[in-house]
Scaffold this motif. Structure first.
Motif, PDB file in Angstrom:
ATOM      1  N   MET A   1      36.383   8.394 -14.381  1.00  0.00           N
ATOM      2  CA  MET A   1      35.601   8.882 -13.152  1.00  0.00           C
ATOM      3  C   MET A   1      35.530   7.753 -12.506  1.00  0.00           C
ATOM      4  SD  MET A   1      32.199  10.564 -15.288  1.00  0.00           S
ATOM      5  CE  MET A   1      32.819  11.732 -16.610  1.00  0.00           C
ATOM      6  N   ARG A   2      36.451   7.407 -11.360  1.00  0.00           N
ATOM      7  CA  ARG A   2      36.489   6.401 -10.518  1.00  0.00           C
ATOM      8  C   ARG A   2      35.829   6.159  -9.295  1.00  0.00           C
ATOM      9  NH1 ARG A   2      41.596   3.773 -10.595  1.00  0.00           N
ATOM     10  NH2 ARG A   2      41.914   4.964 -12.688  1.00  0.00           N
ATOM     11  N   VAL A   3      35.191   5.299  -8.959  1.00  0.00           N
ATOM     12  CA  VAL A   3      34.556   5.081  -7.622  1.00  0.00           C
ATOM     13  C   VAL A   3      35.075   3.945  -7.056  1.00  0.00           C
ATOM     14  CG1 VAL A   3      32.327   4.566  -6.481  1.00  0.00           C
ATOM     15  CG2 VAL A   3      32.266   5.984  -8.713  1.00  0.00           C
ATOM     16  N   GLU A   4      35.768   3.974  -5.890  1.00  0.00           N
ATOM     17  CA  GLU A   4      36.300   3.098  -5.022  1.00  0.00           C
ATOM     18  C   GLU A   4      35.760   2.772  -3.776  1.00  0.00           C
ATOM     19  OE1 GLU A   4      40.474   4.149  -5.056  1.00  0.00           O
ATOM     20  OE2 GLU A   4      40.694   3.421  -7.067  1.00  0.00           O
ATOM     21  N   HIS A   5      35.778   1.704  -3.154  1.00  0.00           N
ATOM     22  CA  HIS A   5      35.262   1.435  -1.968  1.00  0.00           C
ATOM     23  C   HIS A   5      36.453   1.916  -0.906  1.00  0.00           C
ATOM     24  CE1 HIS A   5      31.962  -0.739  -3.443  1.00  0.00           C
ATOM     25  NE2 HIS A   5      32.584  -1.672  -4.047  1.00  0.00           N
TER      26      HIS A   5
ATOM     27  N   ASP B   1      25.742   4.865  -3.190  1.00  0.00           N
ATOM     28  CA  ASP B   1      26.301   3.668  -4.071  1.00  0.00           C
ATOM     29  C   ASP B   1      26.826   4.448  -5.235  1.00  0.00           C
ATOM     30  OD1 ASP B   1      24.088   3.209  -6.245  1.00  0.00           O
ATOM     31  OD2 ASP B   1      23.064   3.530  -4.449  1.00  0.00           O
ATOM     32  N   PRO B   2      27.697   3.526  -6.023  1.00  0.00           N
ATOM     33  CA  PRO B   2      28.448   3.803  -7.103  1.00  0.00           C
ATOM     34  C   PRO B   2      27.491   4.526  -8.004  1.00  0.00           C
ATOM     35  CG  PRO B   2      29.619   1.819  -6.361  1.00  0.00           C
ATOM     36  CD  PRO B   2      28.249   2.006  -5.569  1.00  0.00           C
ATOM     37  N   GLU B   3      26.200   3.935  -8.562  1.00  0.00           N
ATOM     38  CA  GLU B   3      25.390   4.476  -9.571  1.00  0.00           C
ATOM     39  C   GLU B   3      24.893   5.713  -9.100  1.00  0.00           C
ATOM     40  OE1 GLU B   3      21.544   3.170 -12.077  1.00  0.00           O
ATOM     41  OE2 GLU B   3      22.280   1.953 -10.633  1.00  0.00           O
ATOM     42  N   SER B   4      24.473   6.049  -7.922  1.00  0.00           N
ATOM     43  CA  SER B   4      23.989   7.209  -7.433  1.00  0.00           C
ATOM     44  C   SER B   4      25.099   8.187  -7.458  1.00  0.00           C
ATOM     45  CB  SER B   4      23.466   7.164  -6.067  1.00  0.00           C
ATOM     46  OG  SER B   4      22.307   6.227  -6.099  1.00  0.00           O
ATOM     47  N   LEU B   5      26.445   7.937  -7.229  1.00  0.00           N
ATOM     48  CA  LEU B   5      27.382   8.759  -7.021  1.00  0.00           C
ATOM     49  C   LEU B   5      27.786   9.457  -8.379  1.00  0.00           C
ATOM     50  CD1 LEU B   5      29.506  10.048  -5.190  1.00  0.00           C
ATOM     51  CD2 LEU B   5      30.895   7.836  -5.462  1.00  0.00           C
ATOM     52  N   LEU B   6      27.996   8.378  -9.334  1.00  0.00           N
ATOM     53  CA  LEU B   6      28.095   8.899 -10.600  1.00  0.00           C
ATOM     54  C   LEU B   6      26.776   9.762 -11.205  1.00  0.00           C
ATOM     55  CD1 LEU B   6      29.478   5.838 -12.181  1.00  0.00           C
ATOM     56  CD2 LEU B   6      30.699   7.932 -11.999  1.00  0.00           C
ATOM     57  N   ASP B   7      25.577   9.502 -10.659  1.00  0.00           N
ATOM     58  CA  ASP B   7      24.442  10.213 -11.275  1.00  0.00           C
ATOM     59  C   ASP B   7      24.620  11.705 -10.612  1.00  0.00           C
ATOM     60  OD1 ASP B   7      23.082   8.317 -12.388  1.00  0.00           O
ATOM     61  OD2 ASP B   7      21.672   7.748 -10.707  1.00  0.00           O
TER      62      ASP B   7
ATOM     63  N   LYS C   1      37.070  19.410  -4.028  1.00  0.00           N
ATOM     64  CA  LYS C   1      36.591  18.367  -3.177  1.00  0.00           C
ATOM     65  C   LYS C   1      34.904  18.753  -3.373  1.00  0.00           C
ATOM     66  CE  LYS C   1      40.423  16.727  -0.606  1.00  0.00           C
ATOM     67  NZ  LYS C   1      40.245  15.339  -1.070  1.00  0.00           N
ATOM     68  N   LEU C   2      34.028  17.725  -3.185  1.00  0.00           N
ATOM     69  CA  LEU C   2      32.602  18.021  -3.107  1.00  0.00           C
ATOM     70  C   LEU C   2      32.253  17.157  -1.812  1.00  0.00           C
ATOM     71  CD1 LEU C   2      31.353  17.131  -6.760  1.00  0.00           C
ATOM     72  CD2 LEU C   2      32.264  19.243  -5.896  1.00  0.00           C
ATOM     73  N   THR C   3      31.371  17.907  -1.067  1.00  0.00           N
ATOM     74  CA  THR C   3      31.012  17.293   0.307  1.00  0.00           C
ATOM     75  C   THR C   3      29.538  16.755  -0.060  1.00  0.00           C
ATOM     76  OG1 THR C   3      32.074  19.084   1.431  1.00  0.00           O
ATOM     77  CG2 THR C   3      30.505  17.855   2.605  1.00  0.00           C
ATOM     78  N   LEU C   4      29.281  15.516  -0.004  1.00  0.00           N
ATOM     79  CA  LEU C   4      28.177  14.884  -0.196  1.00  0.00           C
ATOM     80  C   LEU C   4      27.614  14.160   1.136  1.00  0.00           C
ATOM     81  CD1 LEU C   4      28.267  12.695  -3.522  1.00  0.00           C
ATOM     82  CD2 LEU C   4      27.490  15.251  -3.152  1.00  0.00           C
ATOM     83  N   VAL C   5      26.205  14.178   1.468  1.00  0.00           N
ATOM     84  CA  VAL C   5      25.837  13.788   2.721  1.00  0.00           C
ATOM     85  C   VAL C   5      25.177  12.406   2.471  1.00  0.00           C
ATOM     86  CG1 VAL C   5      25.731  15.708   3.823  1.00  0.00           C
ATOM     87  CG2 VAL C   5      23.672  14.984   2.746  1.00  0.00           C
TER      88      VAL C   5
END
Length: 254
Positions: A164-168, A197-203, A250-254
């Motif tokens: 589960m990769r988070v990148e800038h 942010d990465p933590e919220s995204l993984l949540d 693909k997930l669409t997050l605002v």
């Protein structure tokens, strides 16, 4: 939608040692599963151990050379859960290749069985680390065994198998993508851009992945998902933002 994957593969990097005795690791594995092979069903030849397991075939092979660093370098660099990965794996002496081949049973059970087999092998080897091939992940041996202890086909541990990769993105936003969902006959997940942010995204993403793996549900194009009845995250099936990955979810997050 991807087809059922007929082979799951993991590797155990060894600091020293050789092909372990089947009776040793199969005894450990029998603490988890009753349907173990009879002695006459276990074949050892050419540095391989082959036996039936859960209606499929398990193969444990010994290779007297290290896992190529080209396979491990990227996973080590992104393994935030194991900061010492590169130091521990760079320089190992040899490795085991562990495969579960076949499509009998549920894909969740096959993942659980291979995981418990790897954990049993870790108990009887001088392991430097685990490389989970289908998700391109590396794991510290003791952490792998600890997480495997509570694993069943119903109680999964997605982080063992799914990267589960988070990148800038470089513009103040982040992106997210998985590797390993295909082994569950699911589309990989991606989020192209989000201010989270990465933590919220993984949540957001972890419970979504856990739900998909546990339920086996295939979320269609145009449907919505959410952690609560009120949360509505739009799903679209579209080409990946990464090369050579084909269509993804693909997930669409605002």
């Amino acid at each position: 939608m991807s087809k059922d994957v007929a082979m799951l593969v993991a590797m155990v990097a060894l600091n020293s040692g050789e092909l372990p005795e089947p009776r040793d690791f199969l005894k450990s594995l029998a603490r988890v599963y009753r349907d173990m092979p009879r002695p006459g069903q276990v074949r050892t030849a050419d540095a391989q151990i082959v036996f039936p397991f859960g209606g499929n075939i398990s193969i444990v092979g010994f290779v007297s050379q290290p896992i190529p660093w080209s396979q491990l370098k990227g996973p080590c660099e992104t393994a935030w859960w194991w900061p010492e990965a590169a130091d521990c794996l760079n320089g190992h002496a040899s490795h085991l290749i562990i495969a579960l081949t076949g499509t009998a049973g549920d894909v969740r059970d096959r993942h659980a069985r291979l995981t418990h087999l790897v954990a049993a092998l870790l108990e009887h080897t001088q392991a430097a680390g685990v490389y989970w091939g289908n998700g391109t992940l590396v794991h510290e041996p003791r952490a792998f065994r600890t997480q495997a202890d509570g694993l069943t086909a119903e109680q999964l541990v997605p982080q063992l198998w799914i990267d589960m990769r988070v990148e800038h993105n470089g513009d103040g936003t982040n992106r997210f993508f998985t590797t390993g969902m295909h082994a569950f006959s699911q589309l990989e997940l991606e989020i192209d851009r989000t201010p989270l942010d990465p933590e919220s995204l993984l949540d957001v993403c972890y419970p979504t992945i856990d739900y998909i793996l546990r339920s086996g549900v295939r979320i269609g194009h145009g449907e919505t998902i959410g952690r609560t009845a009120e949360e509505k995250i739009k799903v679209t099936h579209a080409p990946s933002m990464l090369e050579s990955r084909g269509k993804v979810m693909k997930l669409t997050l605002v």
